[in-house]
Structure formats: structure tokens, C-alpha cells
Design a protein around this motif. Structure first.
Motif, PDB file in Angstrom:
ATOM      1  N   ASP A 171       0.802  -1.219   0.000  1.00  0.00           N
ATOM      2  CA  ASP A 171       0.000   0.000   0.000  1.00  0.00           C
ATOM      3  C   ASP A 171       0.835   1.268   0.000  1.00  0.00           C
ATOM      4  O   ASP A 171       0.295   2.367  -0.105  1.00  0.00           O
ATOM      5  N   HIS A 172       2.168   1.129   0.111  1.00  0.00           N
ATOM      6  CA  HIS A 172       3.043   2.293   0.136  1.00  0.00           C
ATOM      7  C   HIS A 172       4.391   1.886  -0.461  1.00  0.00           C
ATOM      8  O   HIS A 172       4.861   0.754  -0.238  1.00  0.00           O
ATOM      9  N   PRO A 173       5.049   2.772  -1.234  1.00  0.00           N
ATOM     10  CA  PRO A 173       6.339   2.413  -1.814  1.00  0.00           C
ATOM     11  C   PRO A 173       7.384   1.965  -0.801  1.00  0.00           C
ATOM     12  O   PRO A 173       8.244   1.134  -1.112  1.00  0.00           O
ATOM     13  N   GLY A 174       7.312   2.465   0.434  1.00  0.00           N
ATOM     14  CA  GLY A 174       8.273   2.061   1.450  1.00  0.00           C
ATOM     15  C   GLY A 174       8.248   0.579   1.746  1.00  0.00           C
ATOM     16  O   GLY A 174       9.252   0.022   2.236  1.00  0.00           O
ATOM     17  N   SER A 175       7.122  -0.081   1.459  1.00  0.00           N
ATOM     18  CA  SER A 175       7.026  -1.522   1.701  1.00  0.00           C
ATOM     19  C   SER A 175       7.991  -2.327   0.844  1.00  0.00           C
ATOM     20  O   SER A 175       8.322  -3.475   1.178  1.00  0.00           O
ATOM     21  N   LEU A 176       8.451  -1.745  -0.254  1.00  0.00           N
ATOM     22  CA  LEU A 176       9.360  -2.461  -1.154  1.00  0.00           C
ATOM     23  C   LEU A 176      10.689  -2.793  -0.482  1.00  0.00           C
ATOM     24  O   LEU A 176      11.382  -3.728  -0.886  1.00  0.00           O
ATOM     25  N   ALA A 177      11.044  -2.044   0.557  1.00  0.00           N
ATOM     26  CA  ALA A 177      12.311  -2.288   1.255  1.00  0.00           C
ATOM     27  C   ALA A 177      12.335  -3.663   1.914  1.00  0.00           C
ATOM     28  O   ALA A 177      13.412  -4.211   2.185  1.00  0.00           O
ATOM     29  N   GLY A 198       2.660  13.990  -6.105  1.00  0.00           N
ATOM     30  CA  GLY A 198       2.282  15.384  -6.277  1.00  0.00           C
ATOM     31  C   GLY A 198       3.499  16.296  -6.164  1.00  0.00           C
ATOM     32  O   GLY A 198       4.535  16.085  -6.794  1.00  0.00           O
ATOM     33  N   ARG A 199       3.362  17.316  -5.297  1.00  0.00           N
ATOM     34  CA  ARG A 199       4.462  18.260  -5.089  1.00  0.00           C
ATOM     35  C   ARG A 199       5.262  17.955  -3.826  1.00  0.00           C
ATOM     36  O   ARG A 199       6.098  18.755  -3.398  1.00  0.00           O
ATOM     37  N   ASP A 200       5.010  16.788  -3.252  1.00  0.00           N
ATOM     38  CA  ASP A 200       5.748  16.415  -2.050  1.00  0.00           C
ATOM     39  C   ASP A 200       7.221  16.195  -2.366  1.00  0.00           C
ATOM     40  O   ASP A 200       7.608  15.965  -3.518  1.00  0.00           O
ATOM     41  N   GLU A 201       8.036  16.253  -1.338  1.00  0.00           N
ATOM     42  CA  GLU A 201       9.468  16.036  -1.494  1.00  0.00           C
ATOM     43  C   GLU A 201       9.737  14.574  -1.870  1.00  0.00           C
ATOM     44  O   GLU A 201       9.173  13.652  -1.275  1.00  0.00           O
ATOM     45  N   PRO A 202      10.585  14.319  -2.868  1.00  0.00           N
ATOM     46  CA  PRO A 202      10.901  12.935  -3.232  1.00  0.00           C
ATOM     47  C   PRO A 202      11.650  12.224  -2.098  1.00  0.00           C
ATOM     48  O   PRO A 202      12.334  12.856  -1.286  1.00  0.00           O
ATOM     49  N   PHE A 203      11.507  10.913  -2.032  1.00  0.00           N
ATOM     50  CA  PHE A 203      12.252  10.124  -1.057  1.00  0.00           C
ATOM     51  C   PHE A 203      12.690   8.820  -1.702  1.00  0.00           C
ATOM     52  O   PHE A 203      12.045   8.302  -2.621  1.00  0.00           O
ATOM     53  N   GLY A 204      13.820   8.296  -1.236  1.00  0.00           N
ATOM     54  CA  GLY A 204      14.355   7.065  -1.780  1.00  0.00           C
ATOM     55  C   GLY A 204      13.957   5.854  -0.949  1.00  0.00           C
ATOM     56  O   GLY A 204      13.833   5.935   0.272  1.00  0.00           O
ATOM     57  N   VAL A 205      13.752   4.749  -1.623  1.00  0.00           N
ATOM     58  CA  VAL A 205      13.448   3.472  -0.966  1.00  0.00           C
ATOM     59  C   VAL A 205      14.557   2.496  -1.321  1.00  0.00           C
ATOM     60  O   VAL A 205      14.786   2.213  -2.507  1.00  0.00           O
ATOM     61  N   PRO A 206      15.291   1.972  -0.332  1.00  0.00           N
ATOM     62  CA  PRO A 206      16.312   0.959  -0.643  1.00  0.00           C
ATOM     63  C   PRO A 206      15.656  -0.325  -1.126  1.00  0.00           C
ATOM     64  O   PRO A 206      14.657  -0.774  -0.555  1.00  0.00           O
ATOM     65  N   VAL A 207      16.204  -0.900  -2.193  1.00  0.00           N
ATOM     66  CA  VAL A 207      15.636  -2.128  -2.739  1.00  0.00           C
ATOM     67  C   VAL A 207      16.718  -3.198  -2.789  1.00  0.00           C
ATOM     68  O   VAL A 207      17.897  -2.913  -2.970  1.00  0.00           O
ATOM     69  N   LEU A 249       1.850  -0.942  -9.542  1.00  0.00           N
ATOM     70  CA  LEU A 249       1.604  -1.035  -8.104  1.00  0.00           C
ATOM     71  C   LEU A 249       1.265   0.305  -7.453  1.00  0.00           C
ATOM     72  O   LEU A 249       0.470   0.343  -6.519  1.00  0.00           O
ATOM     73  N   PHE A 250       1.856   1.389  -7.930  1.00  0.00           N
ATOM     74  CA  PHE A 250       1.654   2.682  -7.272  1.00  0.00           C
ATOM     75  C   PHE A 250       1.256   3.744  -8.294  1.00  0.00           C
ATOM     76  O   PHE A 250       2.042   4.643  -8.621  1.00  0.00           O
ATOM     77  N   PRO A 251       0.045   3.646  -8.832  1.00  0.00           N
ATOM     78  CA  PRO A 251      -0.365   4.564  -9.903  1.00  0.00           C
ATOM     79  C   PRO A 251      -0.434   6.029  -9.475  1.00  0.00           C
ATOM     80  O   PRO A 251      -0.398   6.915 -10.331  1.00  0.00           O
ATOM     81  N   ASP A 252      -0.539   6.299  -8.191  1.00  0.00           N
ATOM     82  CA  ASP A 252      -0.623   7.686  -7.721  1.00  0.00           C
ATOM     83  C   ASP A 252       0.743   8.310  -7.453  1.00  0.00           C
ATOM     84  O   ASP A 252       0.825   9.471  -7.043  1.00  0.00           O
ATOM     85  N   TRP A 253       1.798   7.539  -7.669  1.00  0.00           N
ATOM     86  CA  TRP A 253       3.139   8.013  -7.375  1.00  0.00           C
ATOM     87  C   TRP A 253       3.973   8.082  -8.657  1.00  0.00           C
ATOM     88  O   TRP A 253       3.815   7.258  -9.552  1.00  0.00           O
ATOM     89  N   GLN A 254       4.863   9.061  -8.707  1.00  0.00           N
ATOM     90  CA  GLN A 254       5.911   9.066  -9.715  1.00  0.00           C
ATOM     91  C   GLN A 254       7.104   8.290  -9.155  1.00  0.00           C
ATOM     92  O   GLN A 254       7.391   8.377  -7.959  1.00  0.00           O
ATOM     93  N   CYS A 255       7.764   7.538 -10.001  1.00  0.00           N
ATOM     94  CA  CYS A 255       8.912   6.778  -9.527  1.00  0.00           C
ATOM     95  C   CYS A 255      10.009   6.762 -10.574  1.00  0.00           C
ATOM     96  O   CYS A 255       9.755   6.861 -11.779  1.00  0.00           O
ATOM     97  N   THR A 256      11.231   6.644 -10.110  1.00  0.00           N
ATOM     98  CA  THR A 256      12.397   6.655 -10.975  1.00  0.00           C
ATOM     99  C   THR A 256      13.579   6.081 -10.208  1.00  0.00           C
ATOM    100  O   THR A 256      13.482   5.826  -9.002  1.00  0.00           O
ATOM    101  N   ALA A 257      14.671   5.887 -10.893  1.00  0.00           N
ATOM    102  CA  ALA A 257      15.910   5.504 -10.217  1.00  0.00           C
ATOM    103  C   ALA A 257      16.958   6.600 -10.341  1.00  0.00           C
ATOM    104  O   ALA A 257      17.913   6.635  -9.576  1.00  0.00           O
TER     105      ALA A 257
END
Length: 292
Positions: A171-177, A198-207, A249-257
Motif C-alpha cells: 500500500d506504500h512504496p516504502g514496503s518495497l524495502a 504530487g508536489r511532495d518532497e521525493p524520497f528514496g526506498v532501498p531495494v 503497483l503505485f499509480p498515484d506516485w511518480q517513480c524513478t531511479a
């Protein structure tokens, strides 16, 4: 020929580009130097360098040579269509998914162009290998090459319905860790994915995960097989999302590496005049790909 040697950095590279014996290139340059009365290159057994006089000379004649080449091409093509051999390189996946379907239209539009498509994932030196045009997938390219963006790209975290049924839907990108992810082995892609909403600050998720590959096609196949979630470009998985082979999995989020402004960029050697065949191909690719 001296200008080509200077551009490619060695007699051997110039010989390969011209399909000649290196000794023939060396003799040609030596004859030019004898005619000019000064050395263009300092040669040792280990390296070659342009002399001061050679640098001044080559800087002045290169635009003239480019102009002569362009004038000859314009004269040959006056009132006609682009023609000749065009060497184009792109990644294996982009060639397979995005370029090969365009070949029938390209052939119909430009019957005089012989297209040599070189699918490879390494960033080949265009000048040294005689390549007219390259397509790179990245943020805005840097370097001495001219670049133009053909299309925007986005990255999506995707997984198969079978994997979701077995592992649940995060339910959240952080779960990928805490999950075994399928990872690209390319630098900058293997250890962290970046998310923004949205306009929130980007954050990294370790994978992390047991499977890595440099092949985008293999990464996509592994995801479809239910081996885990993967970060994949939209142009690669559009059909799988439509057919239900994969789910975002996360259509409401932008994601990149790497960055959120990635795209497919056309790159070509920096020179004053662009051959008609390259210009026509660029216009074709931009028109066909910009609406993907």
C-alpha cells in the motif's frame, strides 16, 4: 583524412572507419604533412597527439570539409529523396519494442535509405564506430554530442497478478524495502528507487533482491513470470499493462531511479552540417515517437 584521424584519435580508428589498412592512412597523412611543410601529429609507439600547428590547421579546415561534404550531398539529393547508408544504434529493448514496428513506415517513406540498426545496451562511441545516430534513454545527455529529445519516458513499478495474489499488494512504496525486488544491474538502478507524490518532497526506498540483469527485456519477463516487482519504463510495459500481464503497483506516485525528467534522446556527432538522411530520420522518429 588528417581531420578524421584527429577526430577519432588514432590512425587505426580512422582506418577502421574507412575500411583501409592503417599503413595507407599513415602514408596519406605523411604526404599531407610533406605538402604542408609541418607536422600535424606527434607520434610515438604509445600515443599520438595533434601538434600546435596541426591544431590550428585542422580547426580551420574542418568546417570547410564539412561544407564541401554537405554541398556534394545537397547536389546529389537536389529534387530527390534522402539516400545512402544510415547507421542507427539503440538499446536492445528500445530497438525491439519501439523501432522495429516503425520499419514498414520508414521503408515506405525513405526507399533510398539503407538502414543498419545496431541494437546494443552499451553506449558505443559514435564517431569511432562510424554511427550516424544513437538513441539514449536517460536524463538530458551531457557531452560533445548534439541531442534532441524524441519522447518523454516514465518509470513504473510493476508486478504480475500472480505475484500480487501470493504476496499481497503493497500500500506504500516504502514496503518495497522488505520485499525481494527484481533489479536492473545498470549503475544507479540496483540499490534505490525514488518516489514522489504530487508536489511532495521525493524520497528514496532501498531495494534488494536475488535477481539482477542488465537486460530490460529479461527484467520484464521475470516480472511477468511472477518473480517480484520491477521498475520498468512505460514504453516497455504499455502492452502488458493493457493485456493484464502486469499491474502498476503505485499509480498515484511518480517513480524513478535517476531523475523524473527521463526521455529518449537522439544523439549525433557535433558538426556544422547534418546529412540529409540523418535529418530526415530525426524528423521521422520525432513525429512517430512523440505521441507514444
Amino acid at each position: 583524412m588528417a581531420a578524421l584521424v584527429a577526430r577519432l584519435g588514432s590512425f587505426a580508428a580512422a582506418a577502421r572507419a574507412l575500411d583501409l589498412d592503417p599503413s595507407a592512412v599513415s602514408r596519406s597523412v605523411a604526404a599531407t604533412e610533406a605538402q604542408l611543410g609541418f607536422r600535424l601529429f606527434q607520434r610515438t609507439t604509445r600515443r599520438m597527439a595533434v601538434t600546435g600547428a596541426g591544431s590550428v590547421y585542422l580547426e580551420r579546415i574542418t568546417p570547410l570539409l564539412d561544407g564541401l561534404s554537405q554541398a556534394a550531398e545537397d547536389a546529389r539529393g537536389e529534387g530527390g529523396a534522402p539516400s545512402g547508408l544510415l547507421r542507427l544504434t539503440a538499446s536492445v529493448a528500445f530497438s525491439e519494442i519501439c523501432l522495429l514496428p516503425l520499419l514498414p513506415s520508414f521503408r515506405e517513406r525513405f526507399p533510398g535509405i539503407t538502414l543498419e540498426l545496431i541494437p546494443e545496451d552499451a553506449n558505443t562511441d559514435l564517431v569511432a564506430n562510424g554511427i550516424d545516430l544513437a538513441i539514449r534513454l536517460a536524463d538530458a545527455p551531457r557531452g560533445d554530442l548534439i541531442s534532441t529529445r524524441l519522447m518523454q519516458t516514465r518509470y513504473l513499478v510493476c508486478a504480475s497478478p500472480g505475484w500480487m495474489a501470493q504476496s499481497g499488494v503493497p500500500d506504500h512504496p516504502g514496503s518495497l524495502a522488505q520485499m525481494a525486488c527484481l533489479r536492473s544491474a545498470l549503475p544507479g538502478y540496483r540499490d534505490r528507487w525514488i518516489f514522489r507524490k504530487g508536489r511532495d518532497e521525493p524520497f528514496g526506498v532501498p531495494v534488494d533482491g536475488w535477481f539482477l540483469t542488465r537486460s530490460a527485456l529479461s527484467l520484464r519477463s521475470a516480472a511477468i513470470s511472477g518473480l517480484g516487482p520491477a521498475l520498468l519504463p512505460d514504453w516497455l510495459v504499455a502492452g502488458d499493462l493493457r493485456d493484464g500481464n502486469l499491474t502498476q503497483l503505485f499509480p498515484d506516485w511518480q517513480c524513478t531511479a535517476t531523475g523524473f525528467s527521463t526521455g529518449a534522446w537522439a544523439l549525433y556527432p557535433s558538426r556544422s552540417f547534418l546529412p540529409r538522411k540523418v535529418r530526415a530520420t530525426l524528423d521521422f522518429l520525432r513525429a512517430e515517437l512523440c505521441n507514444r
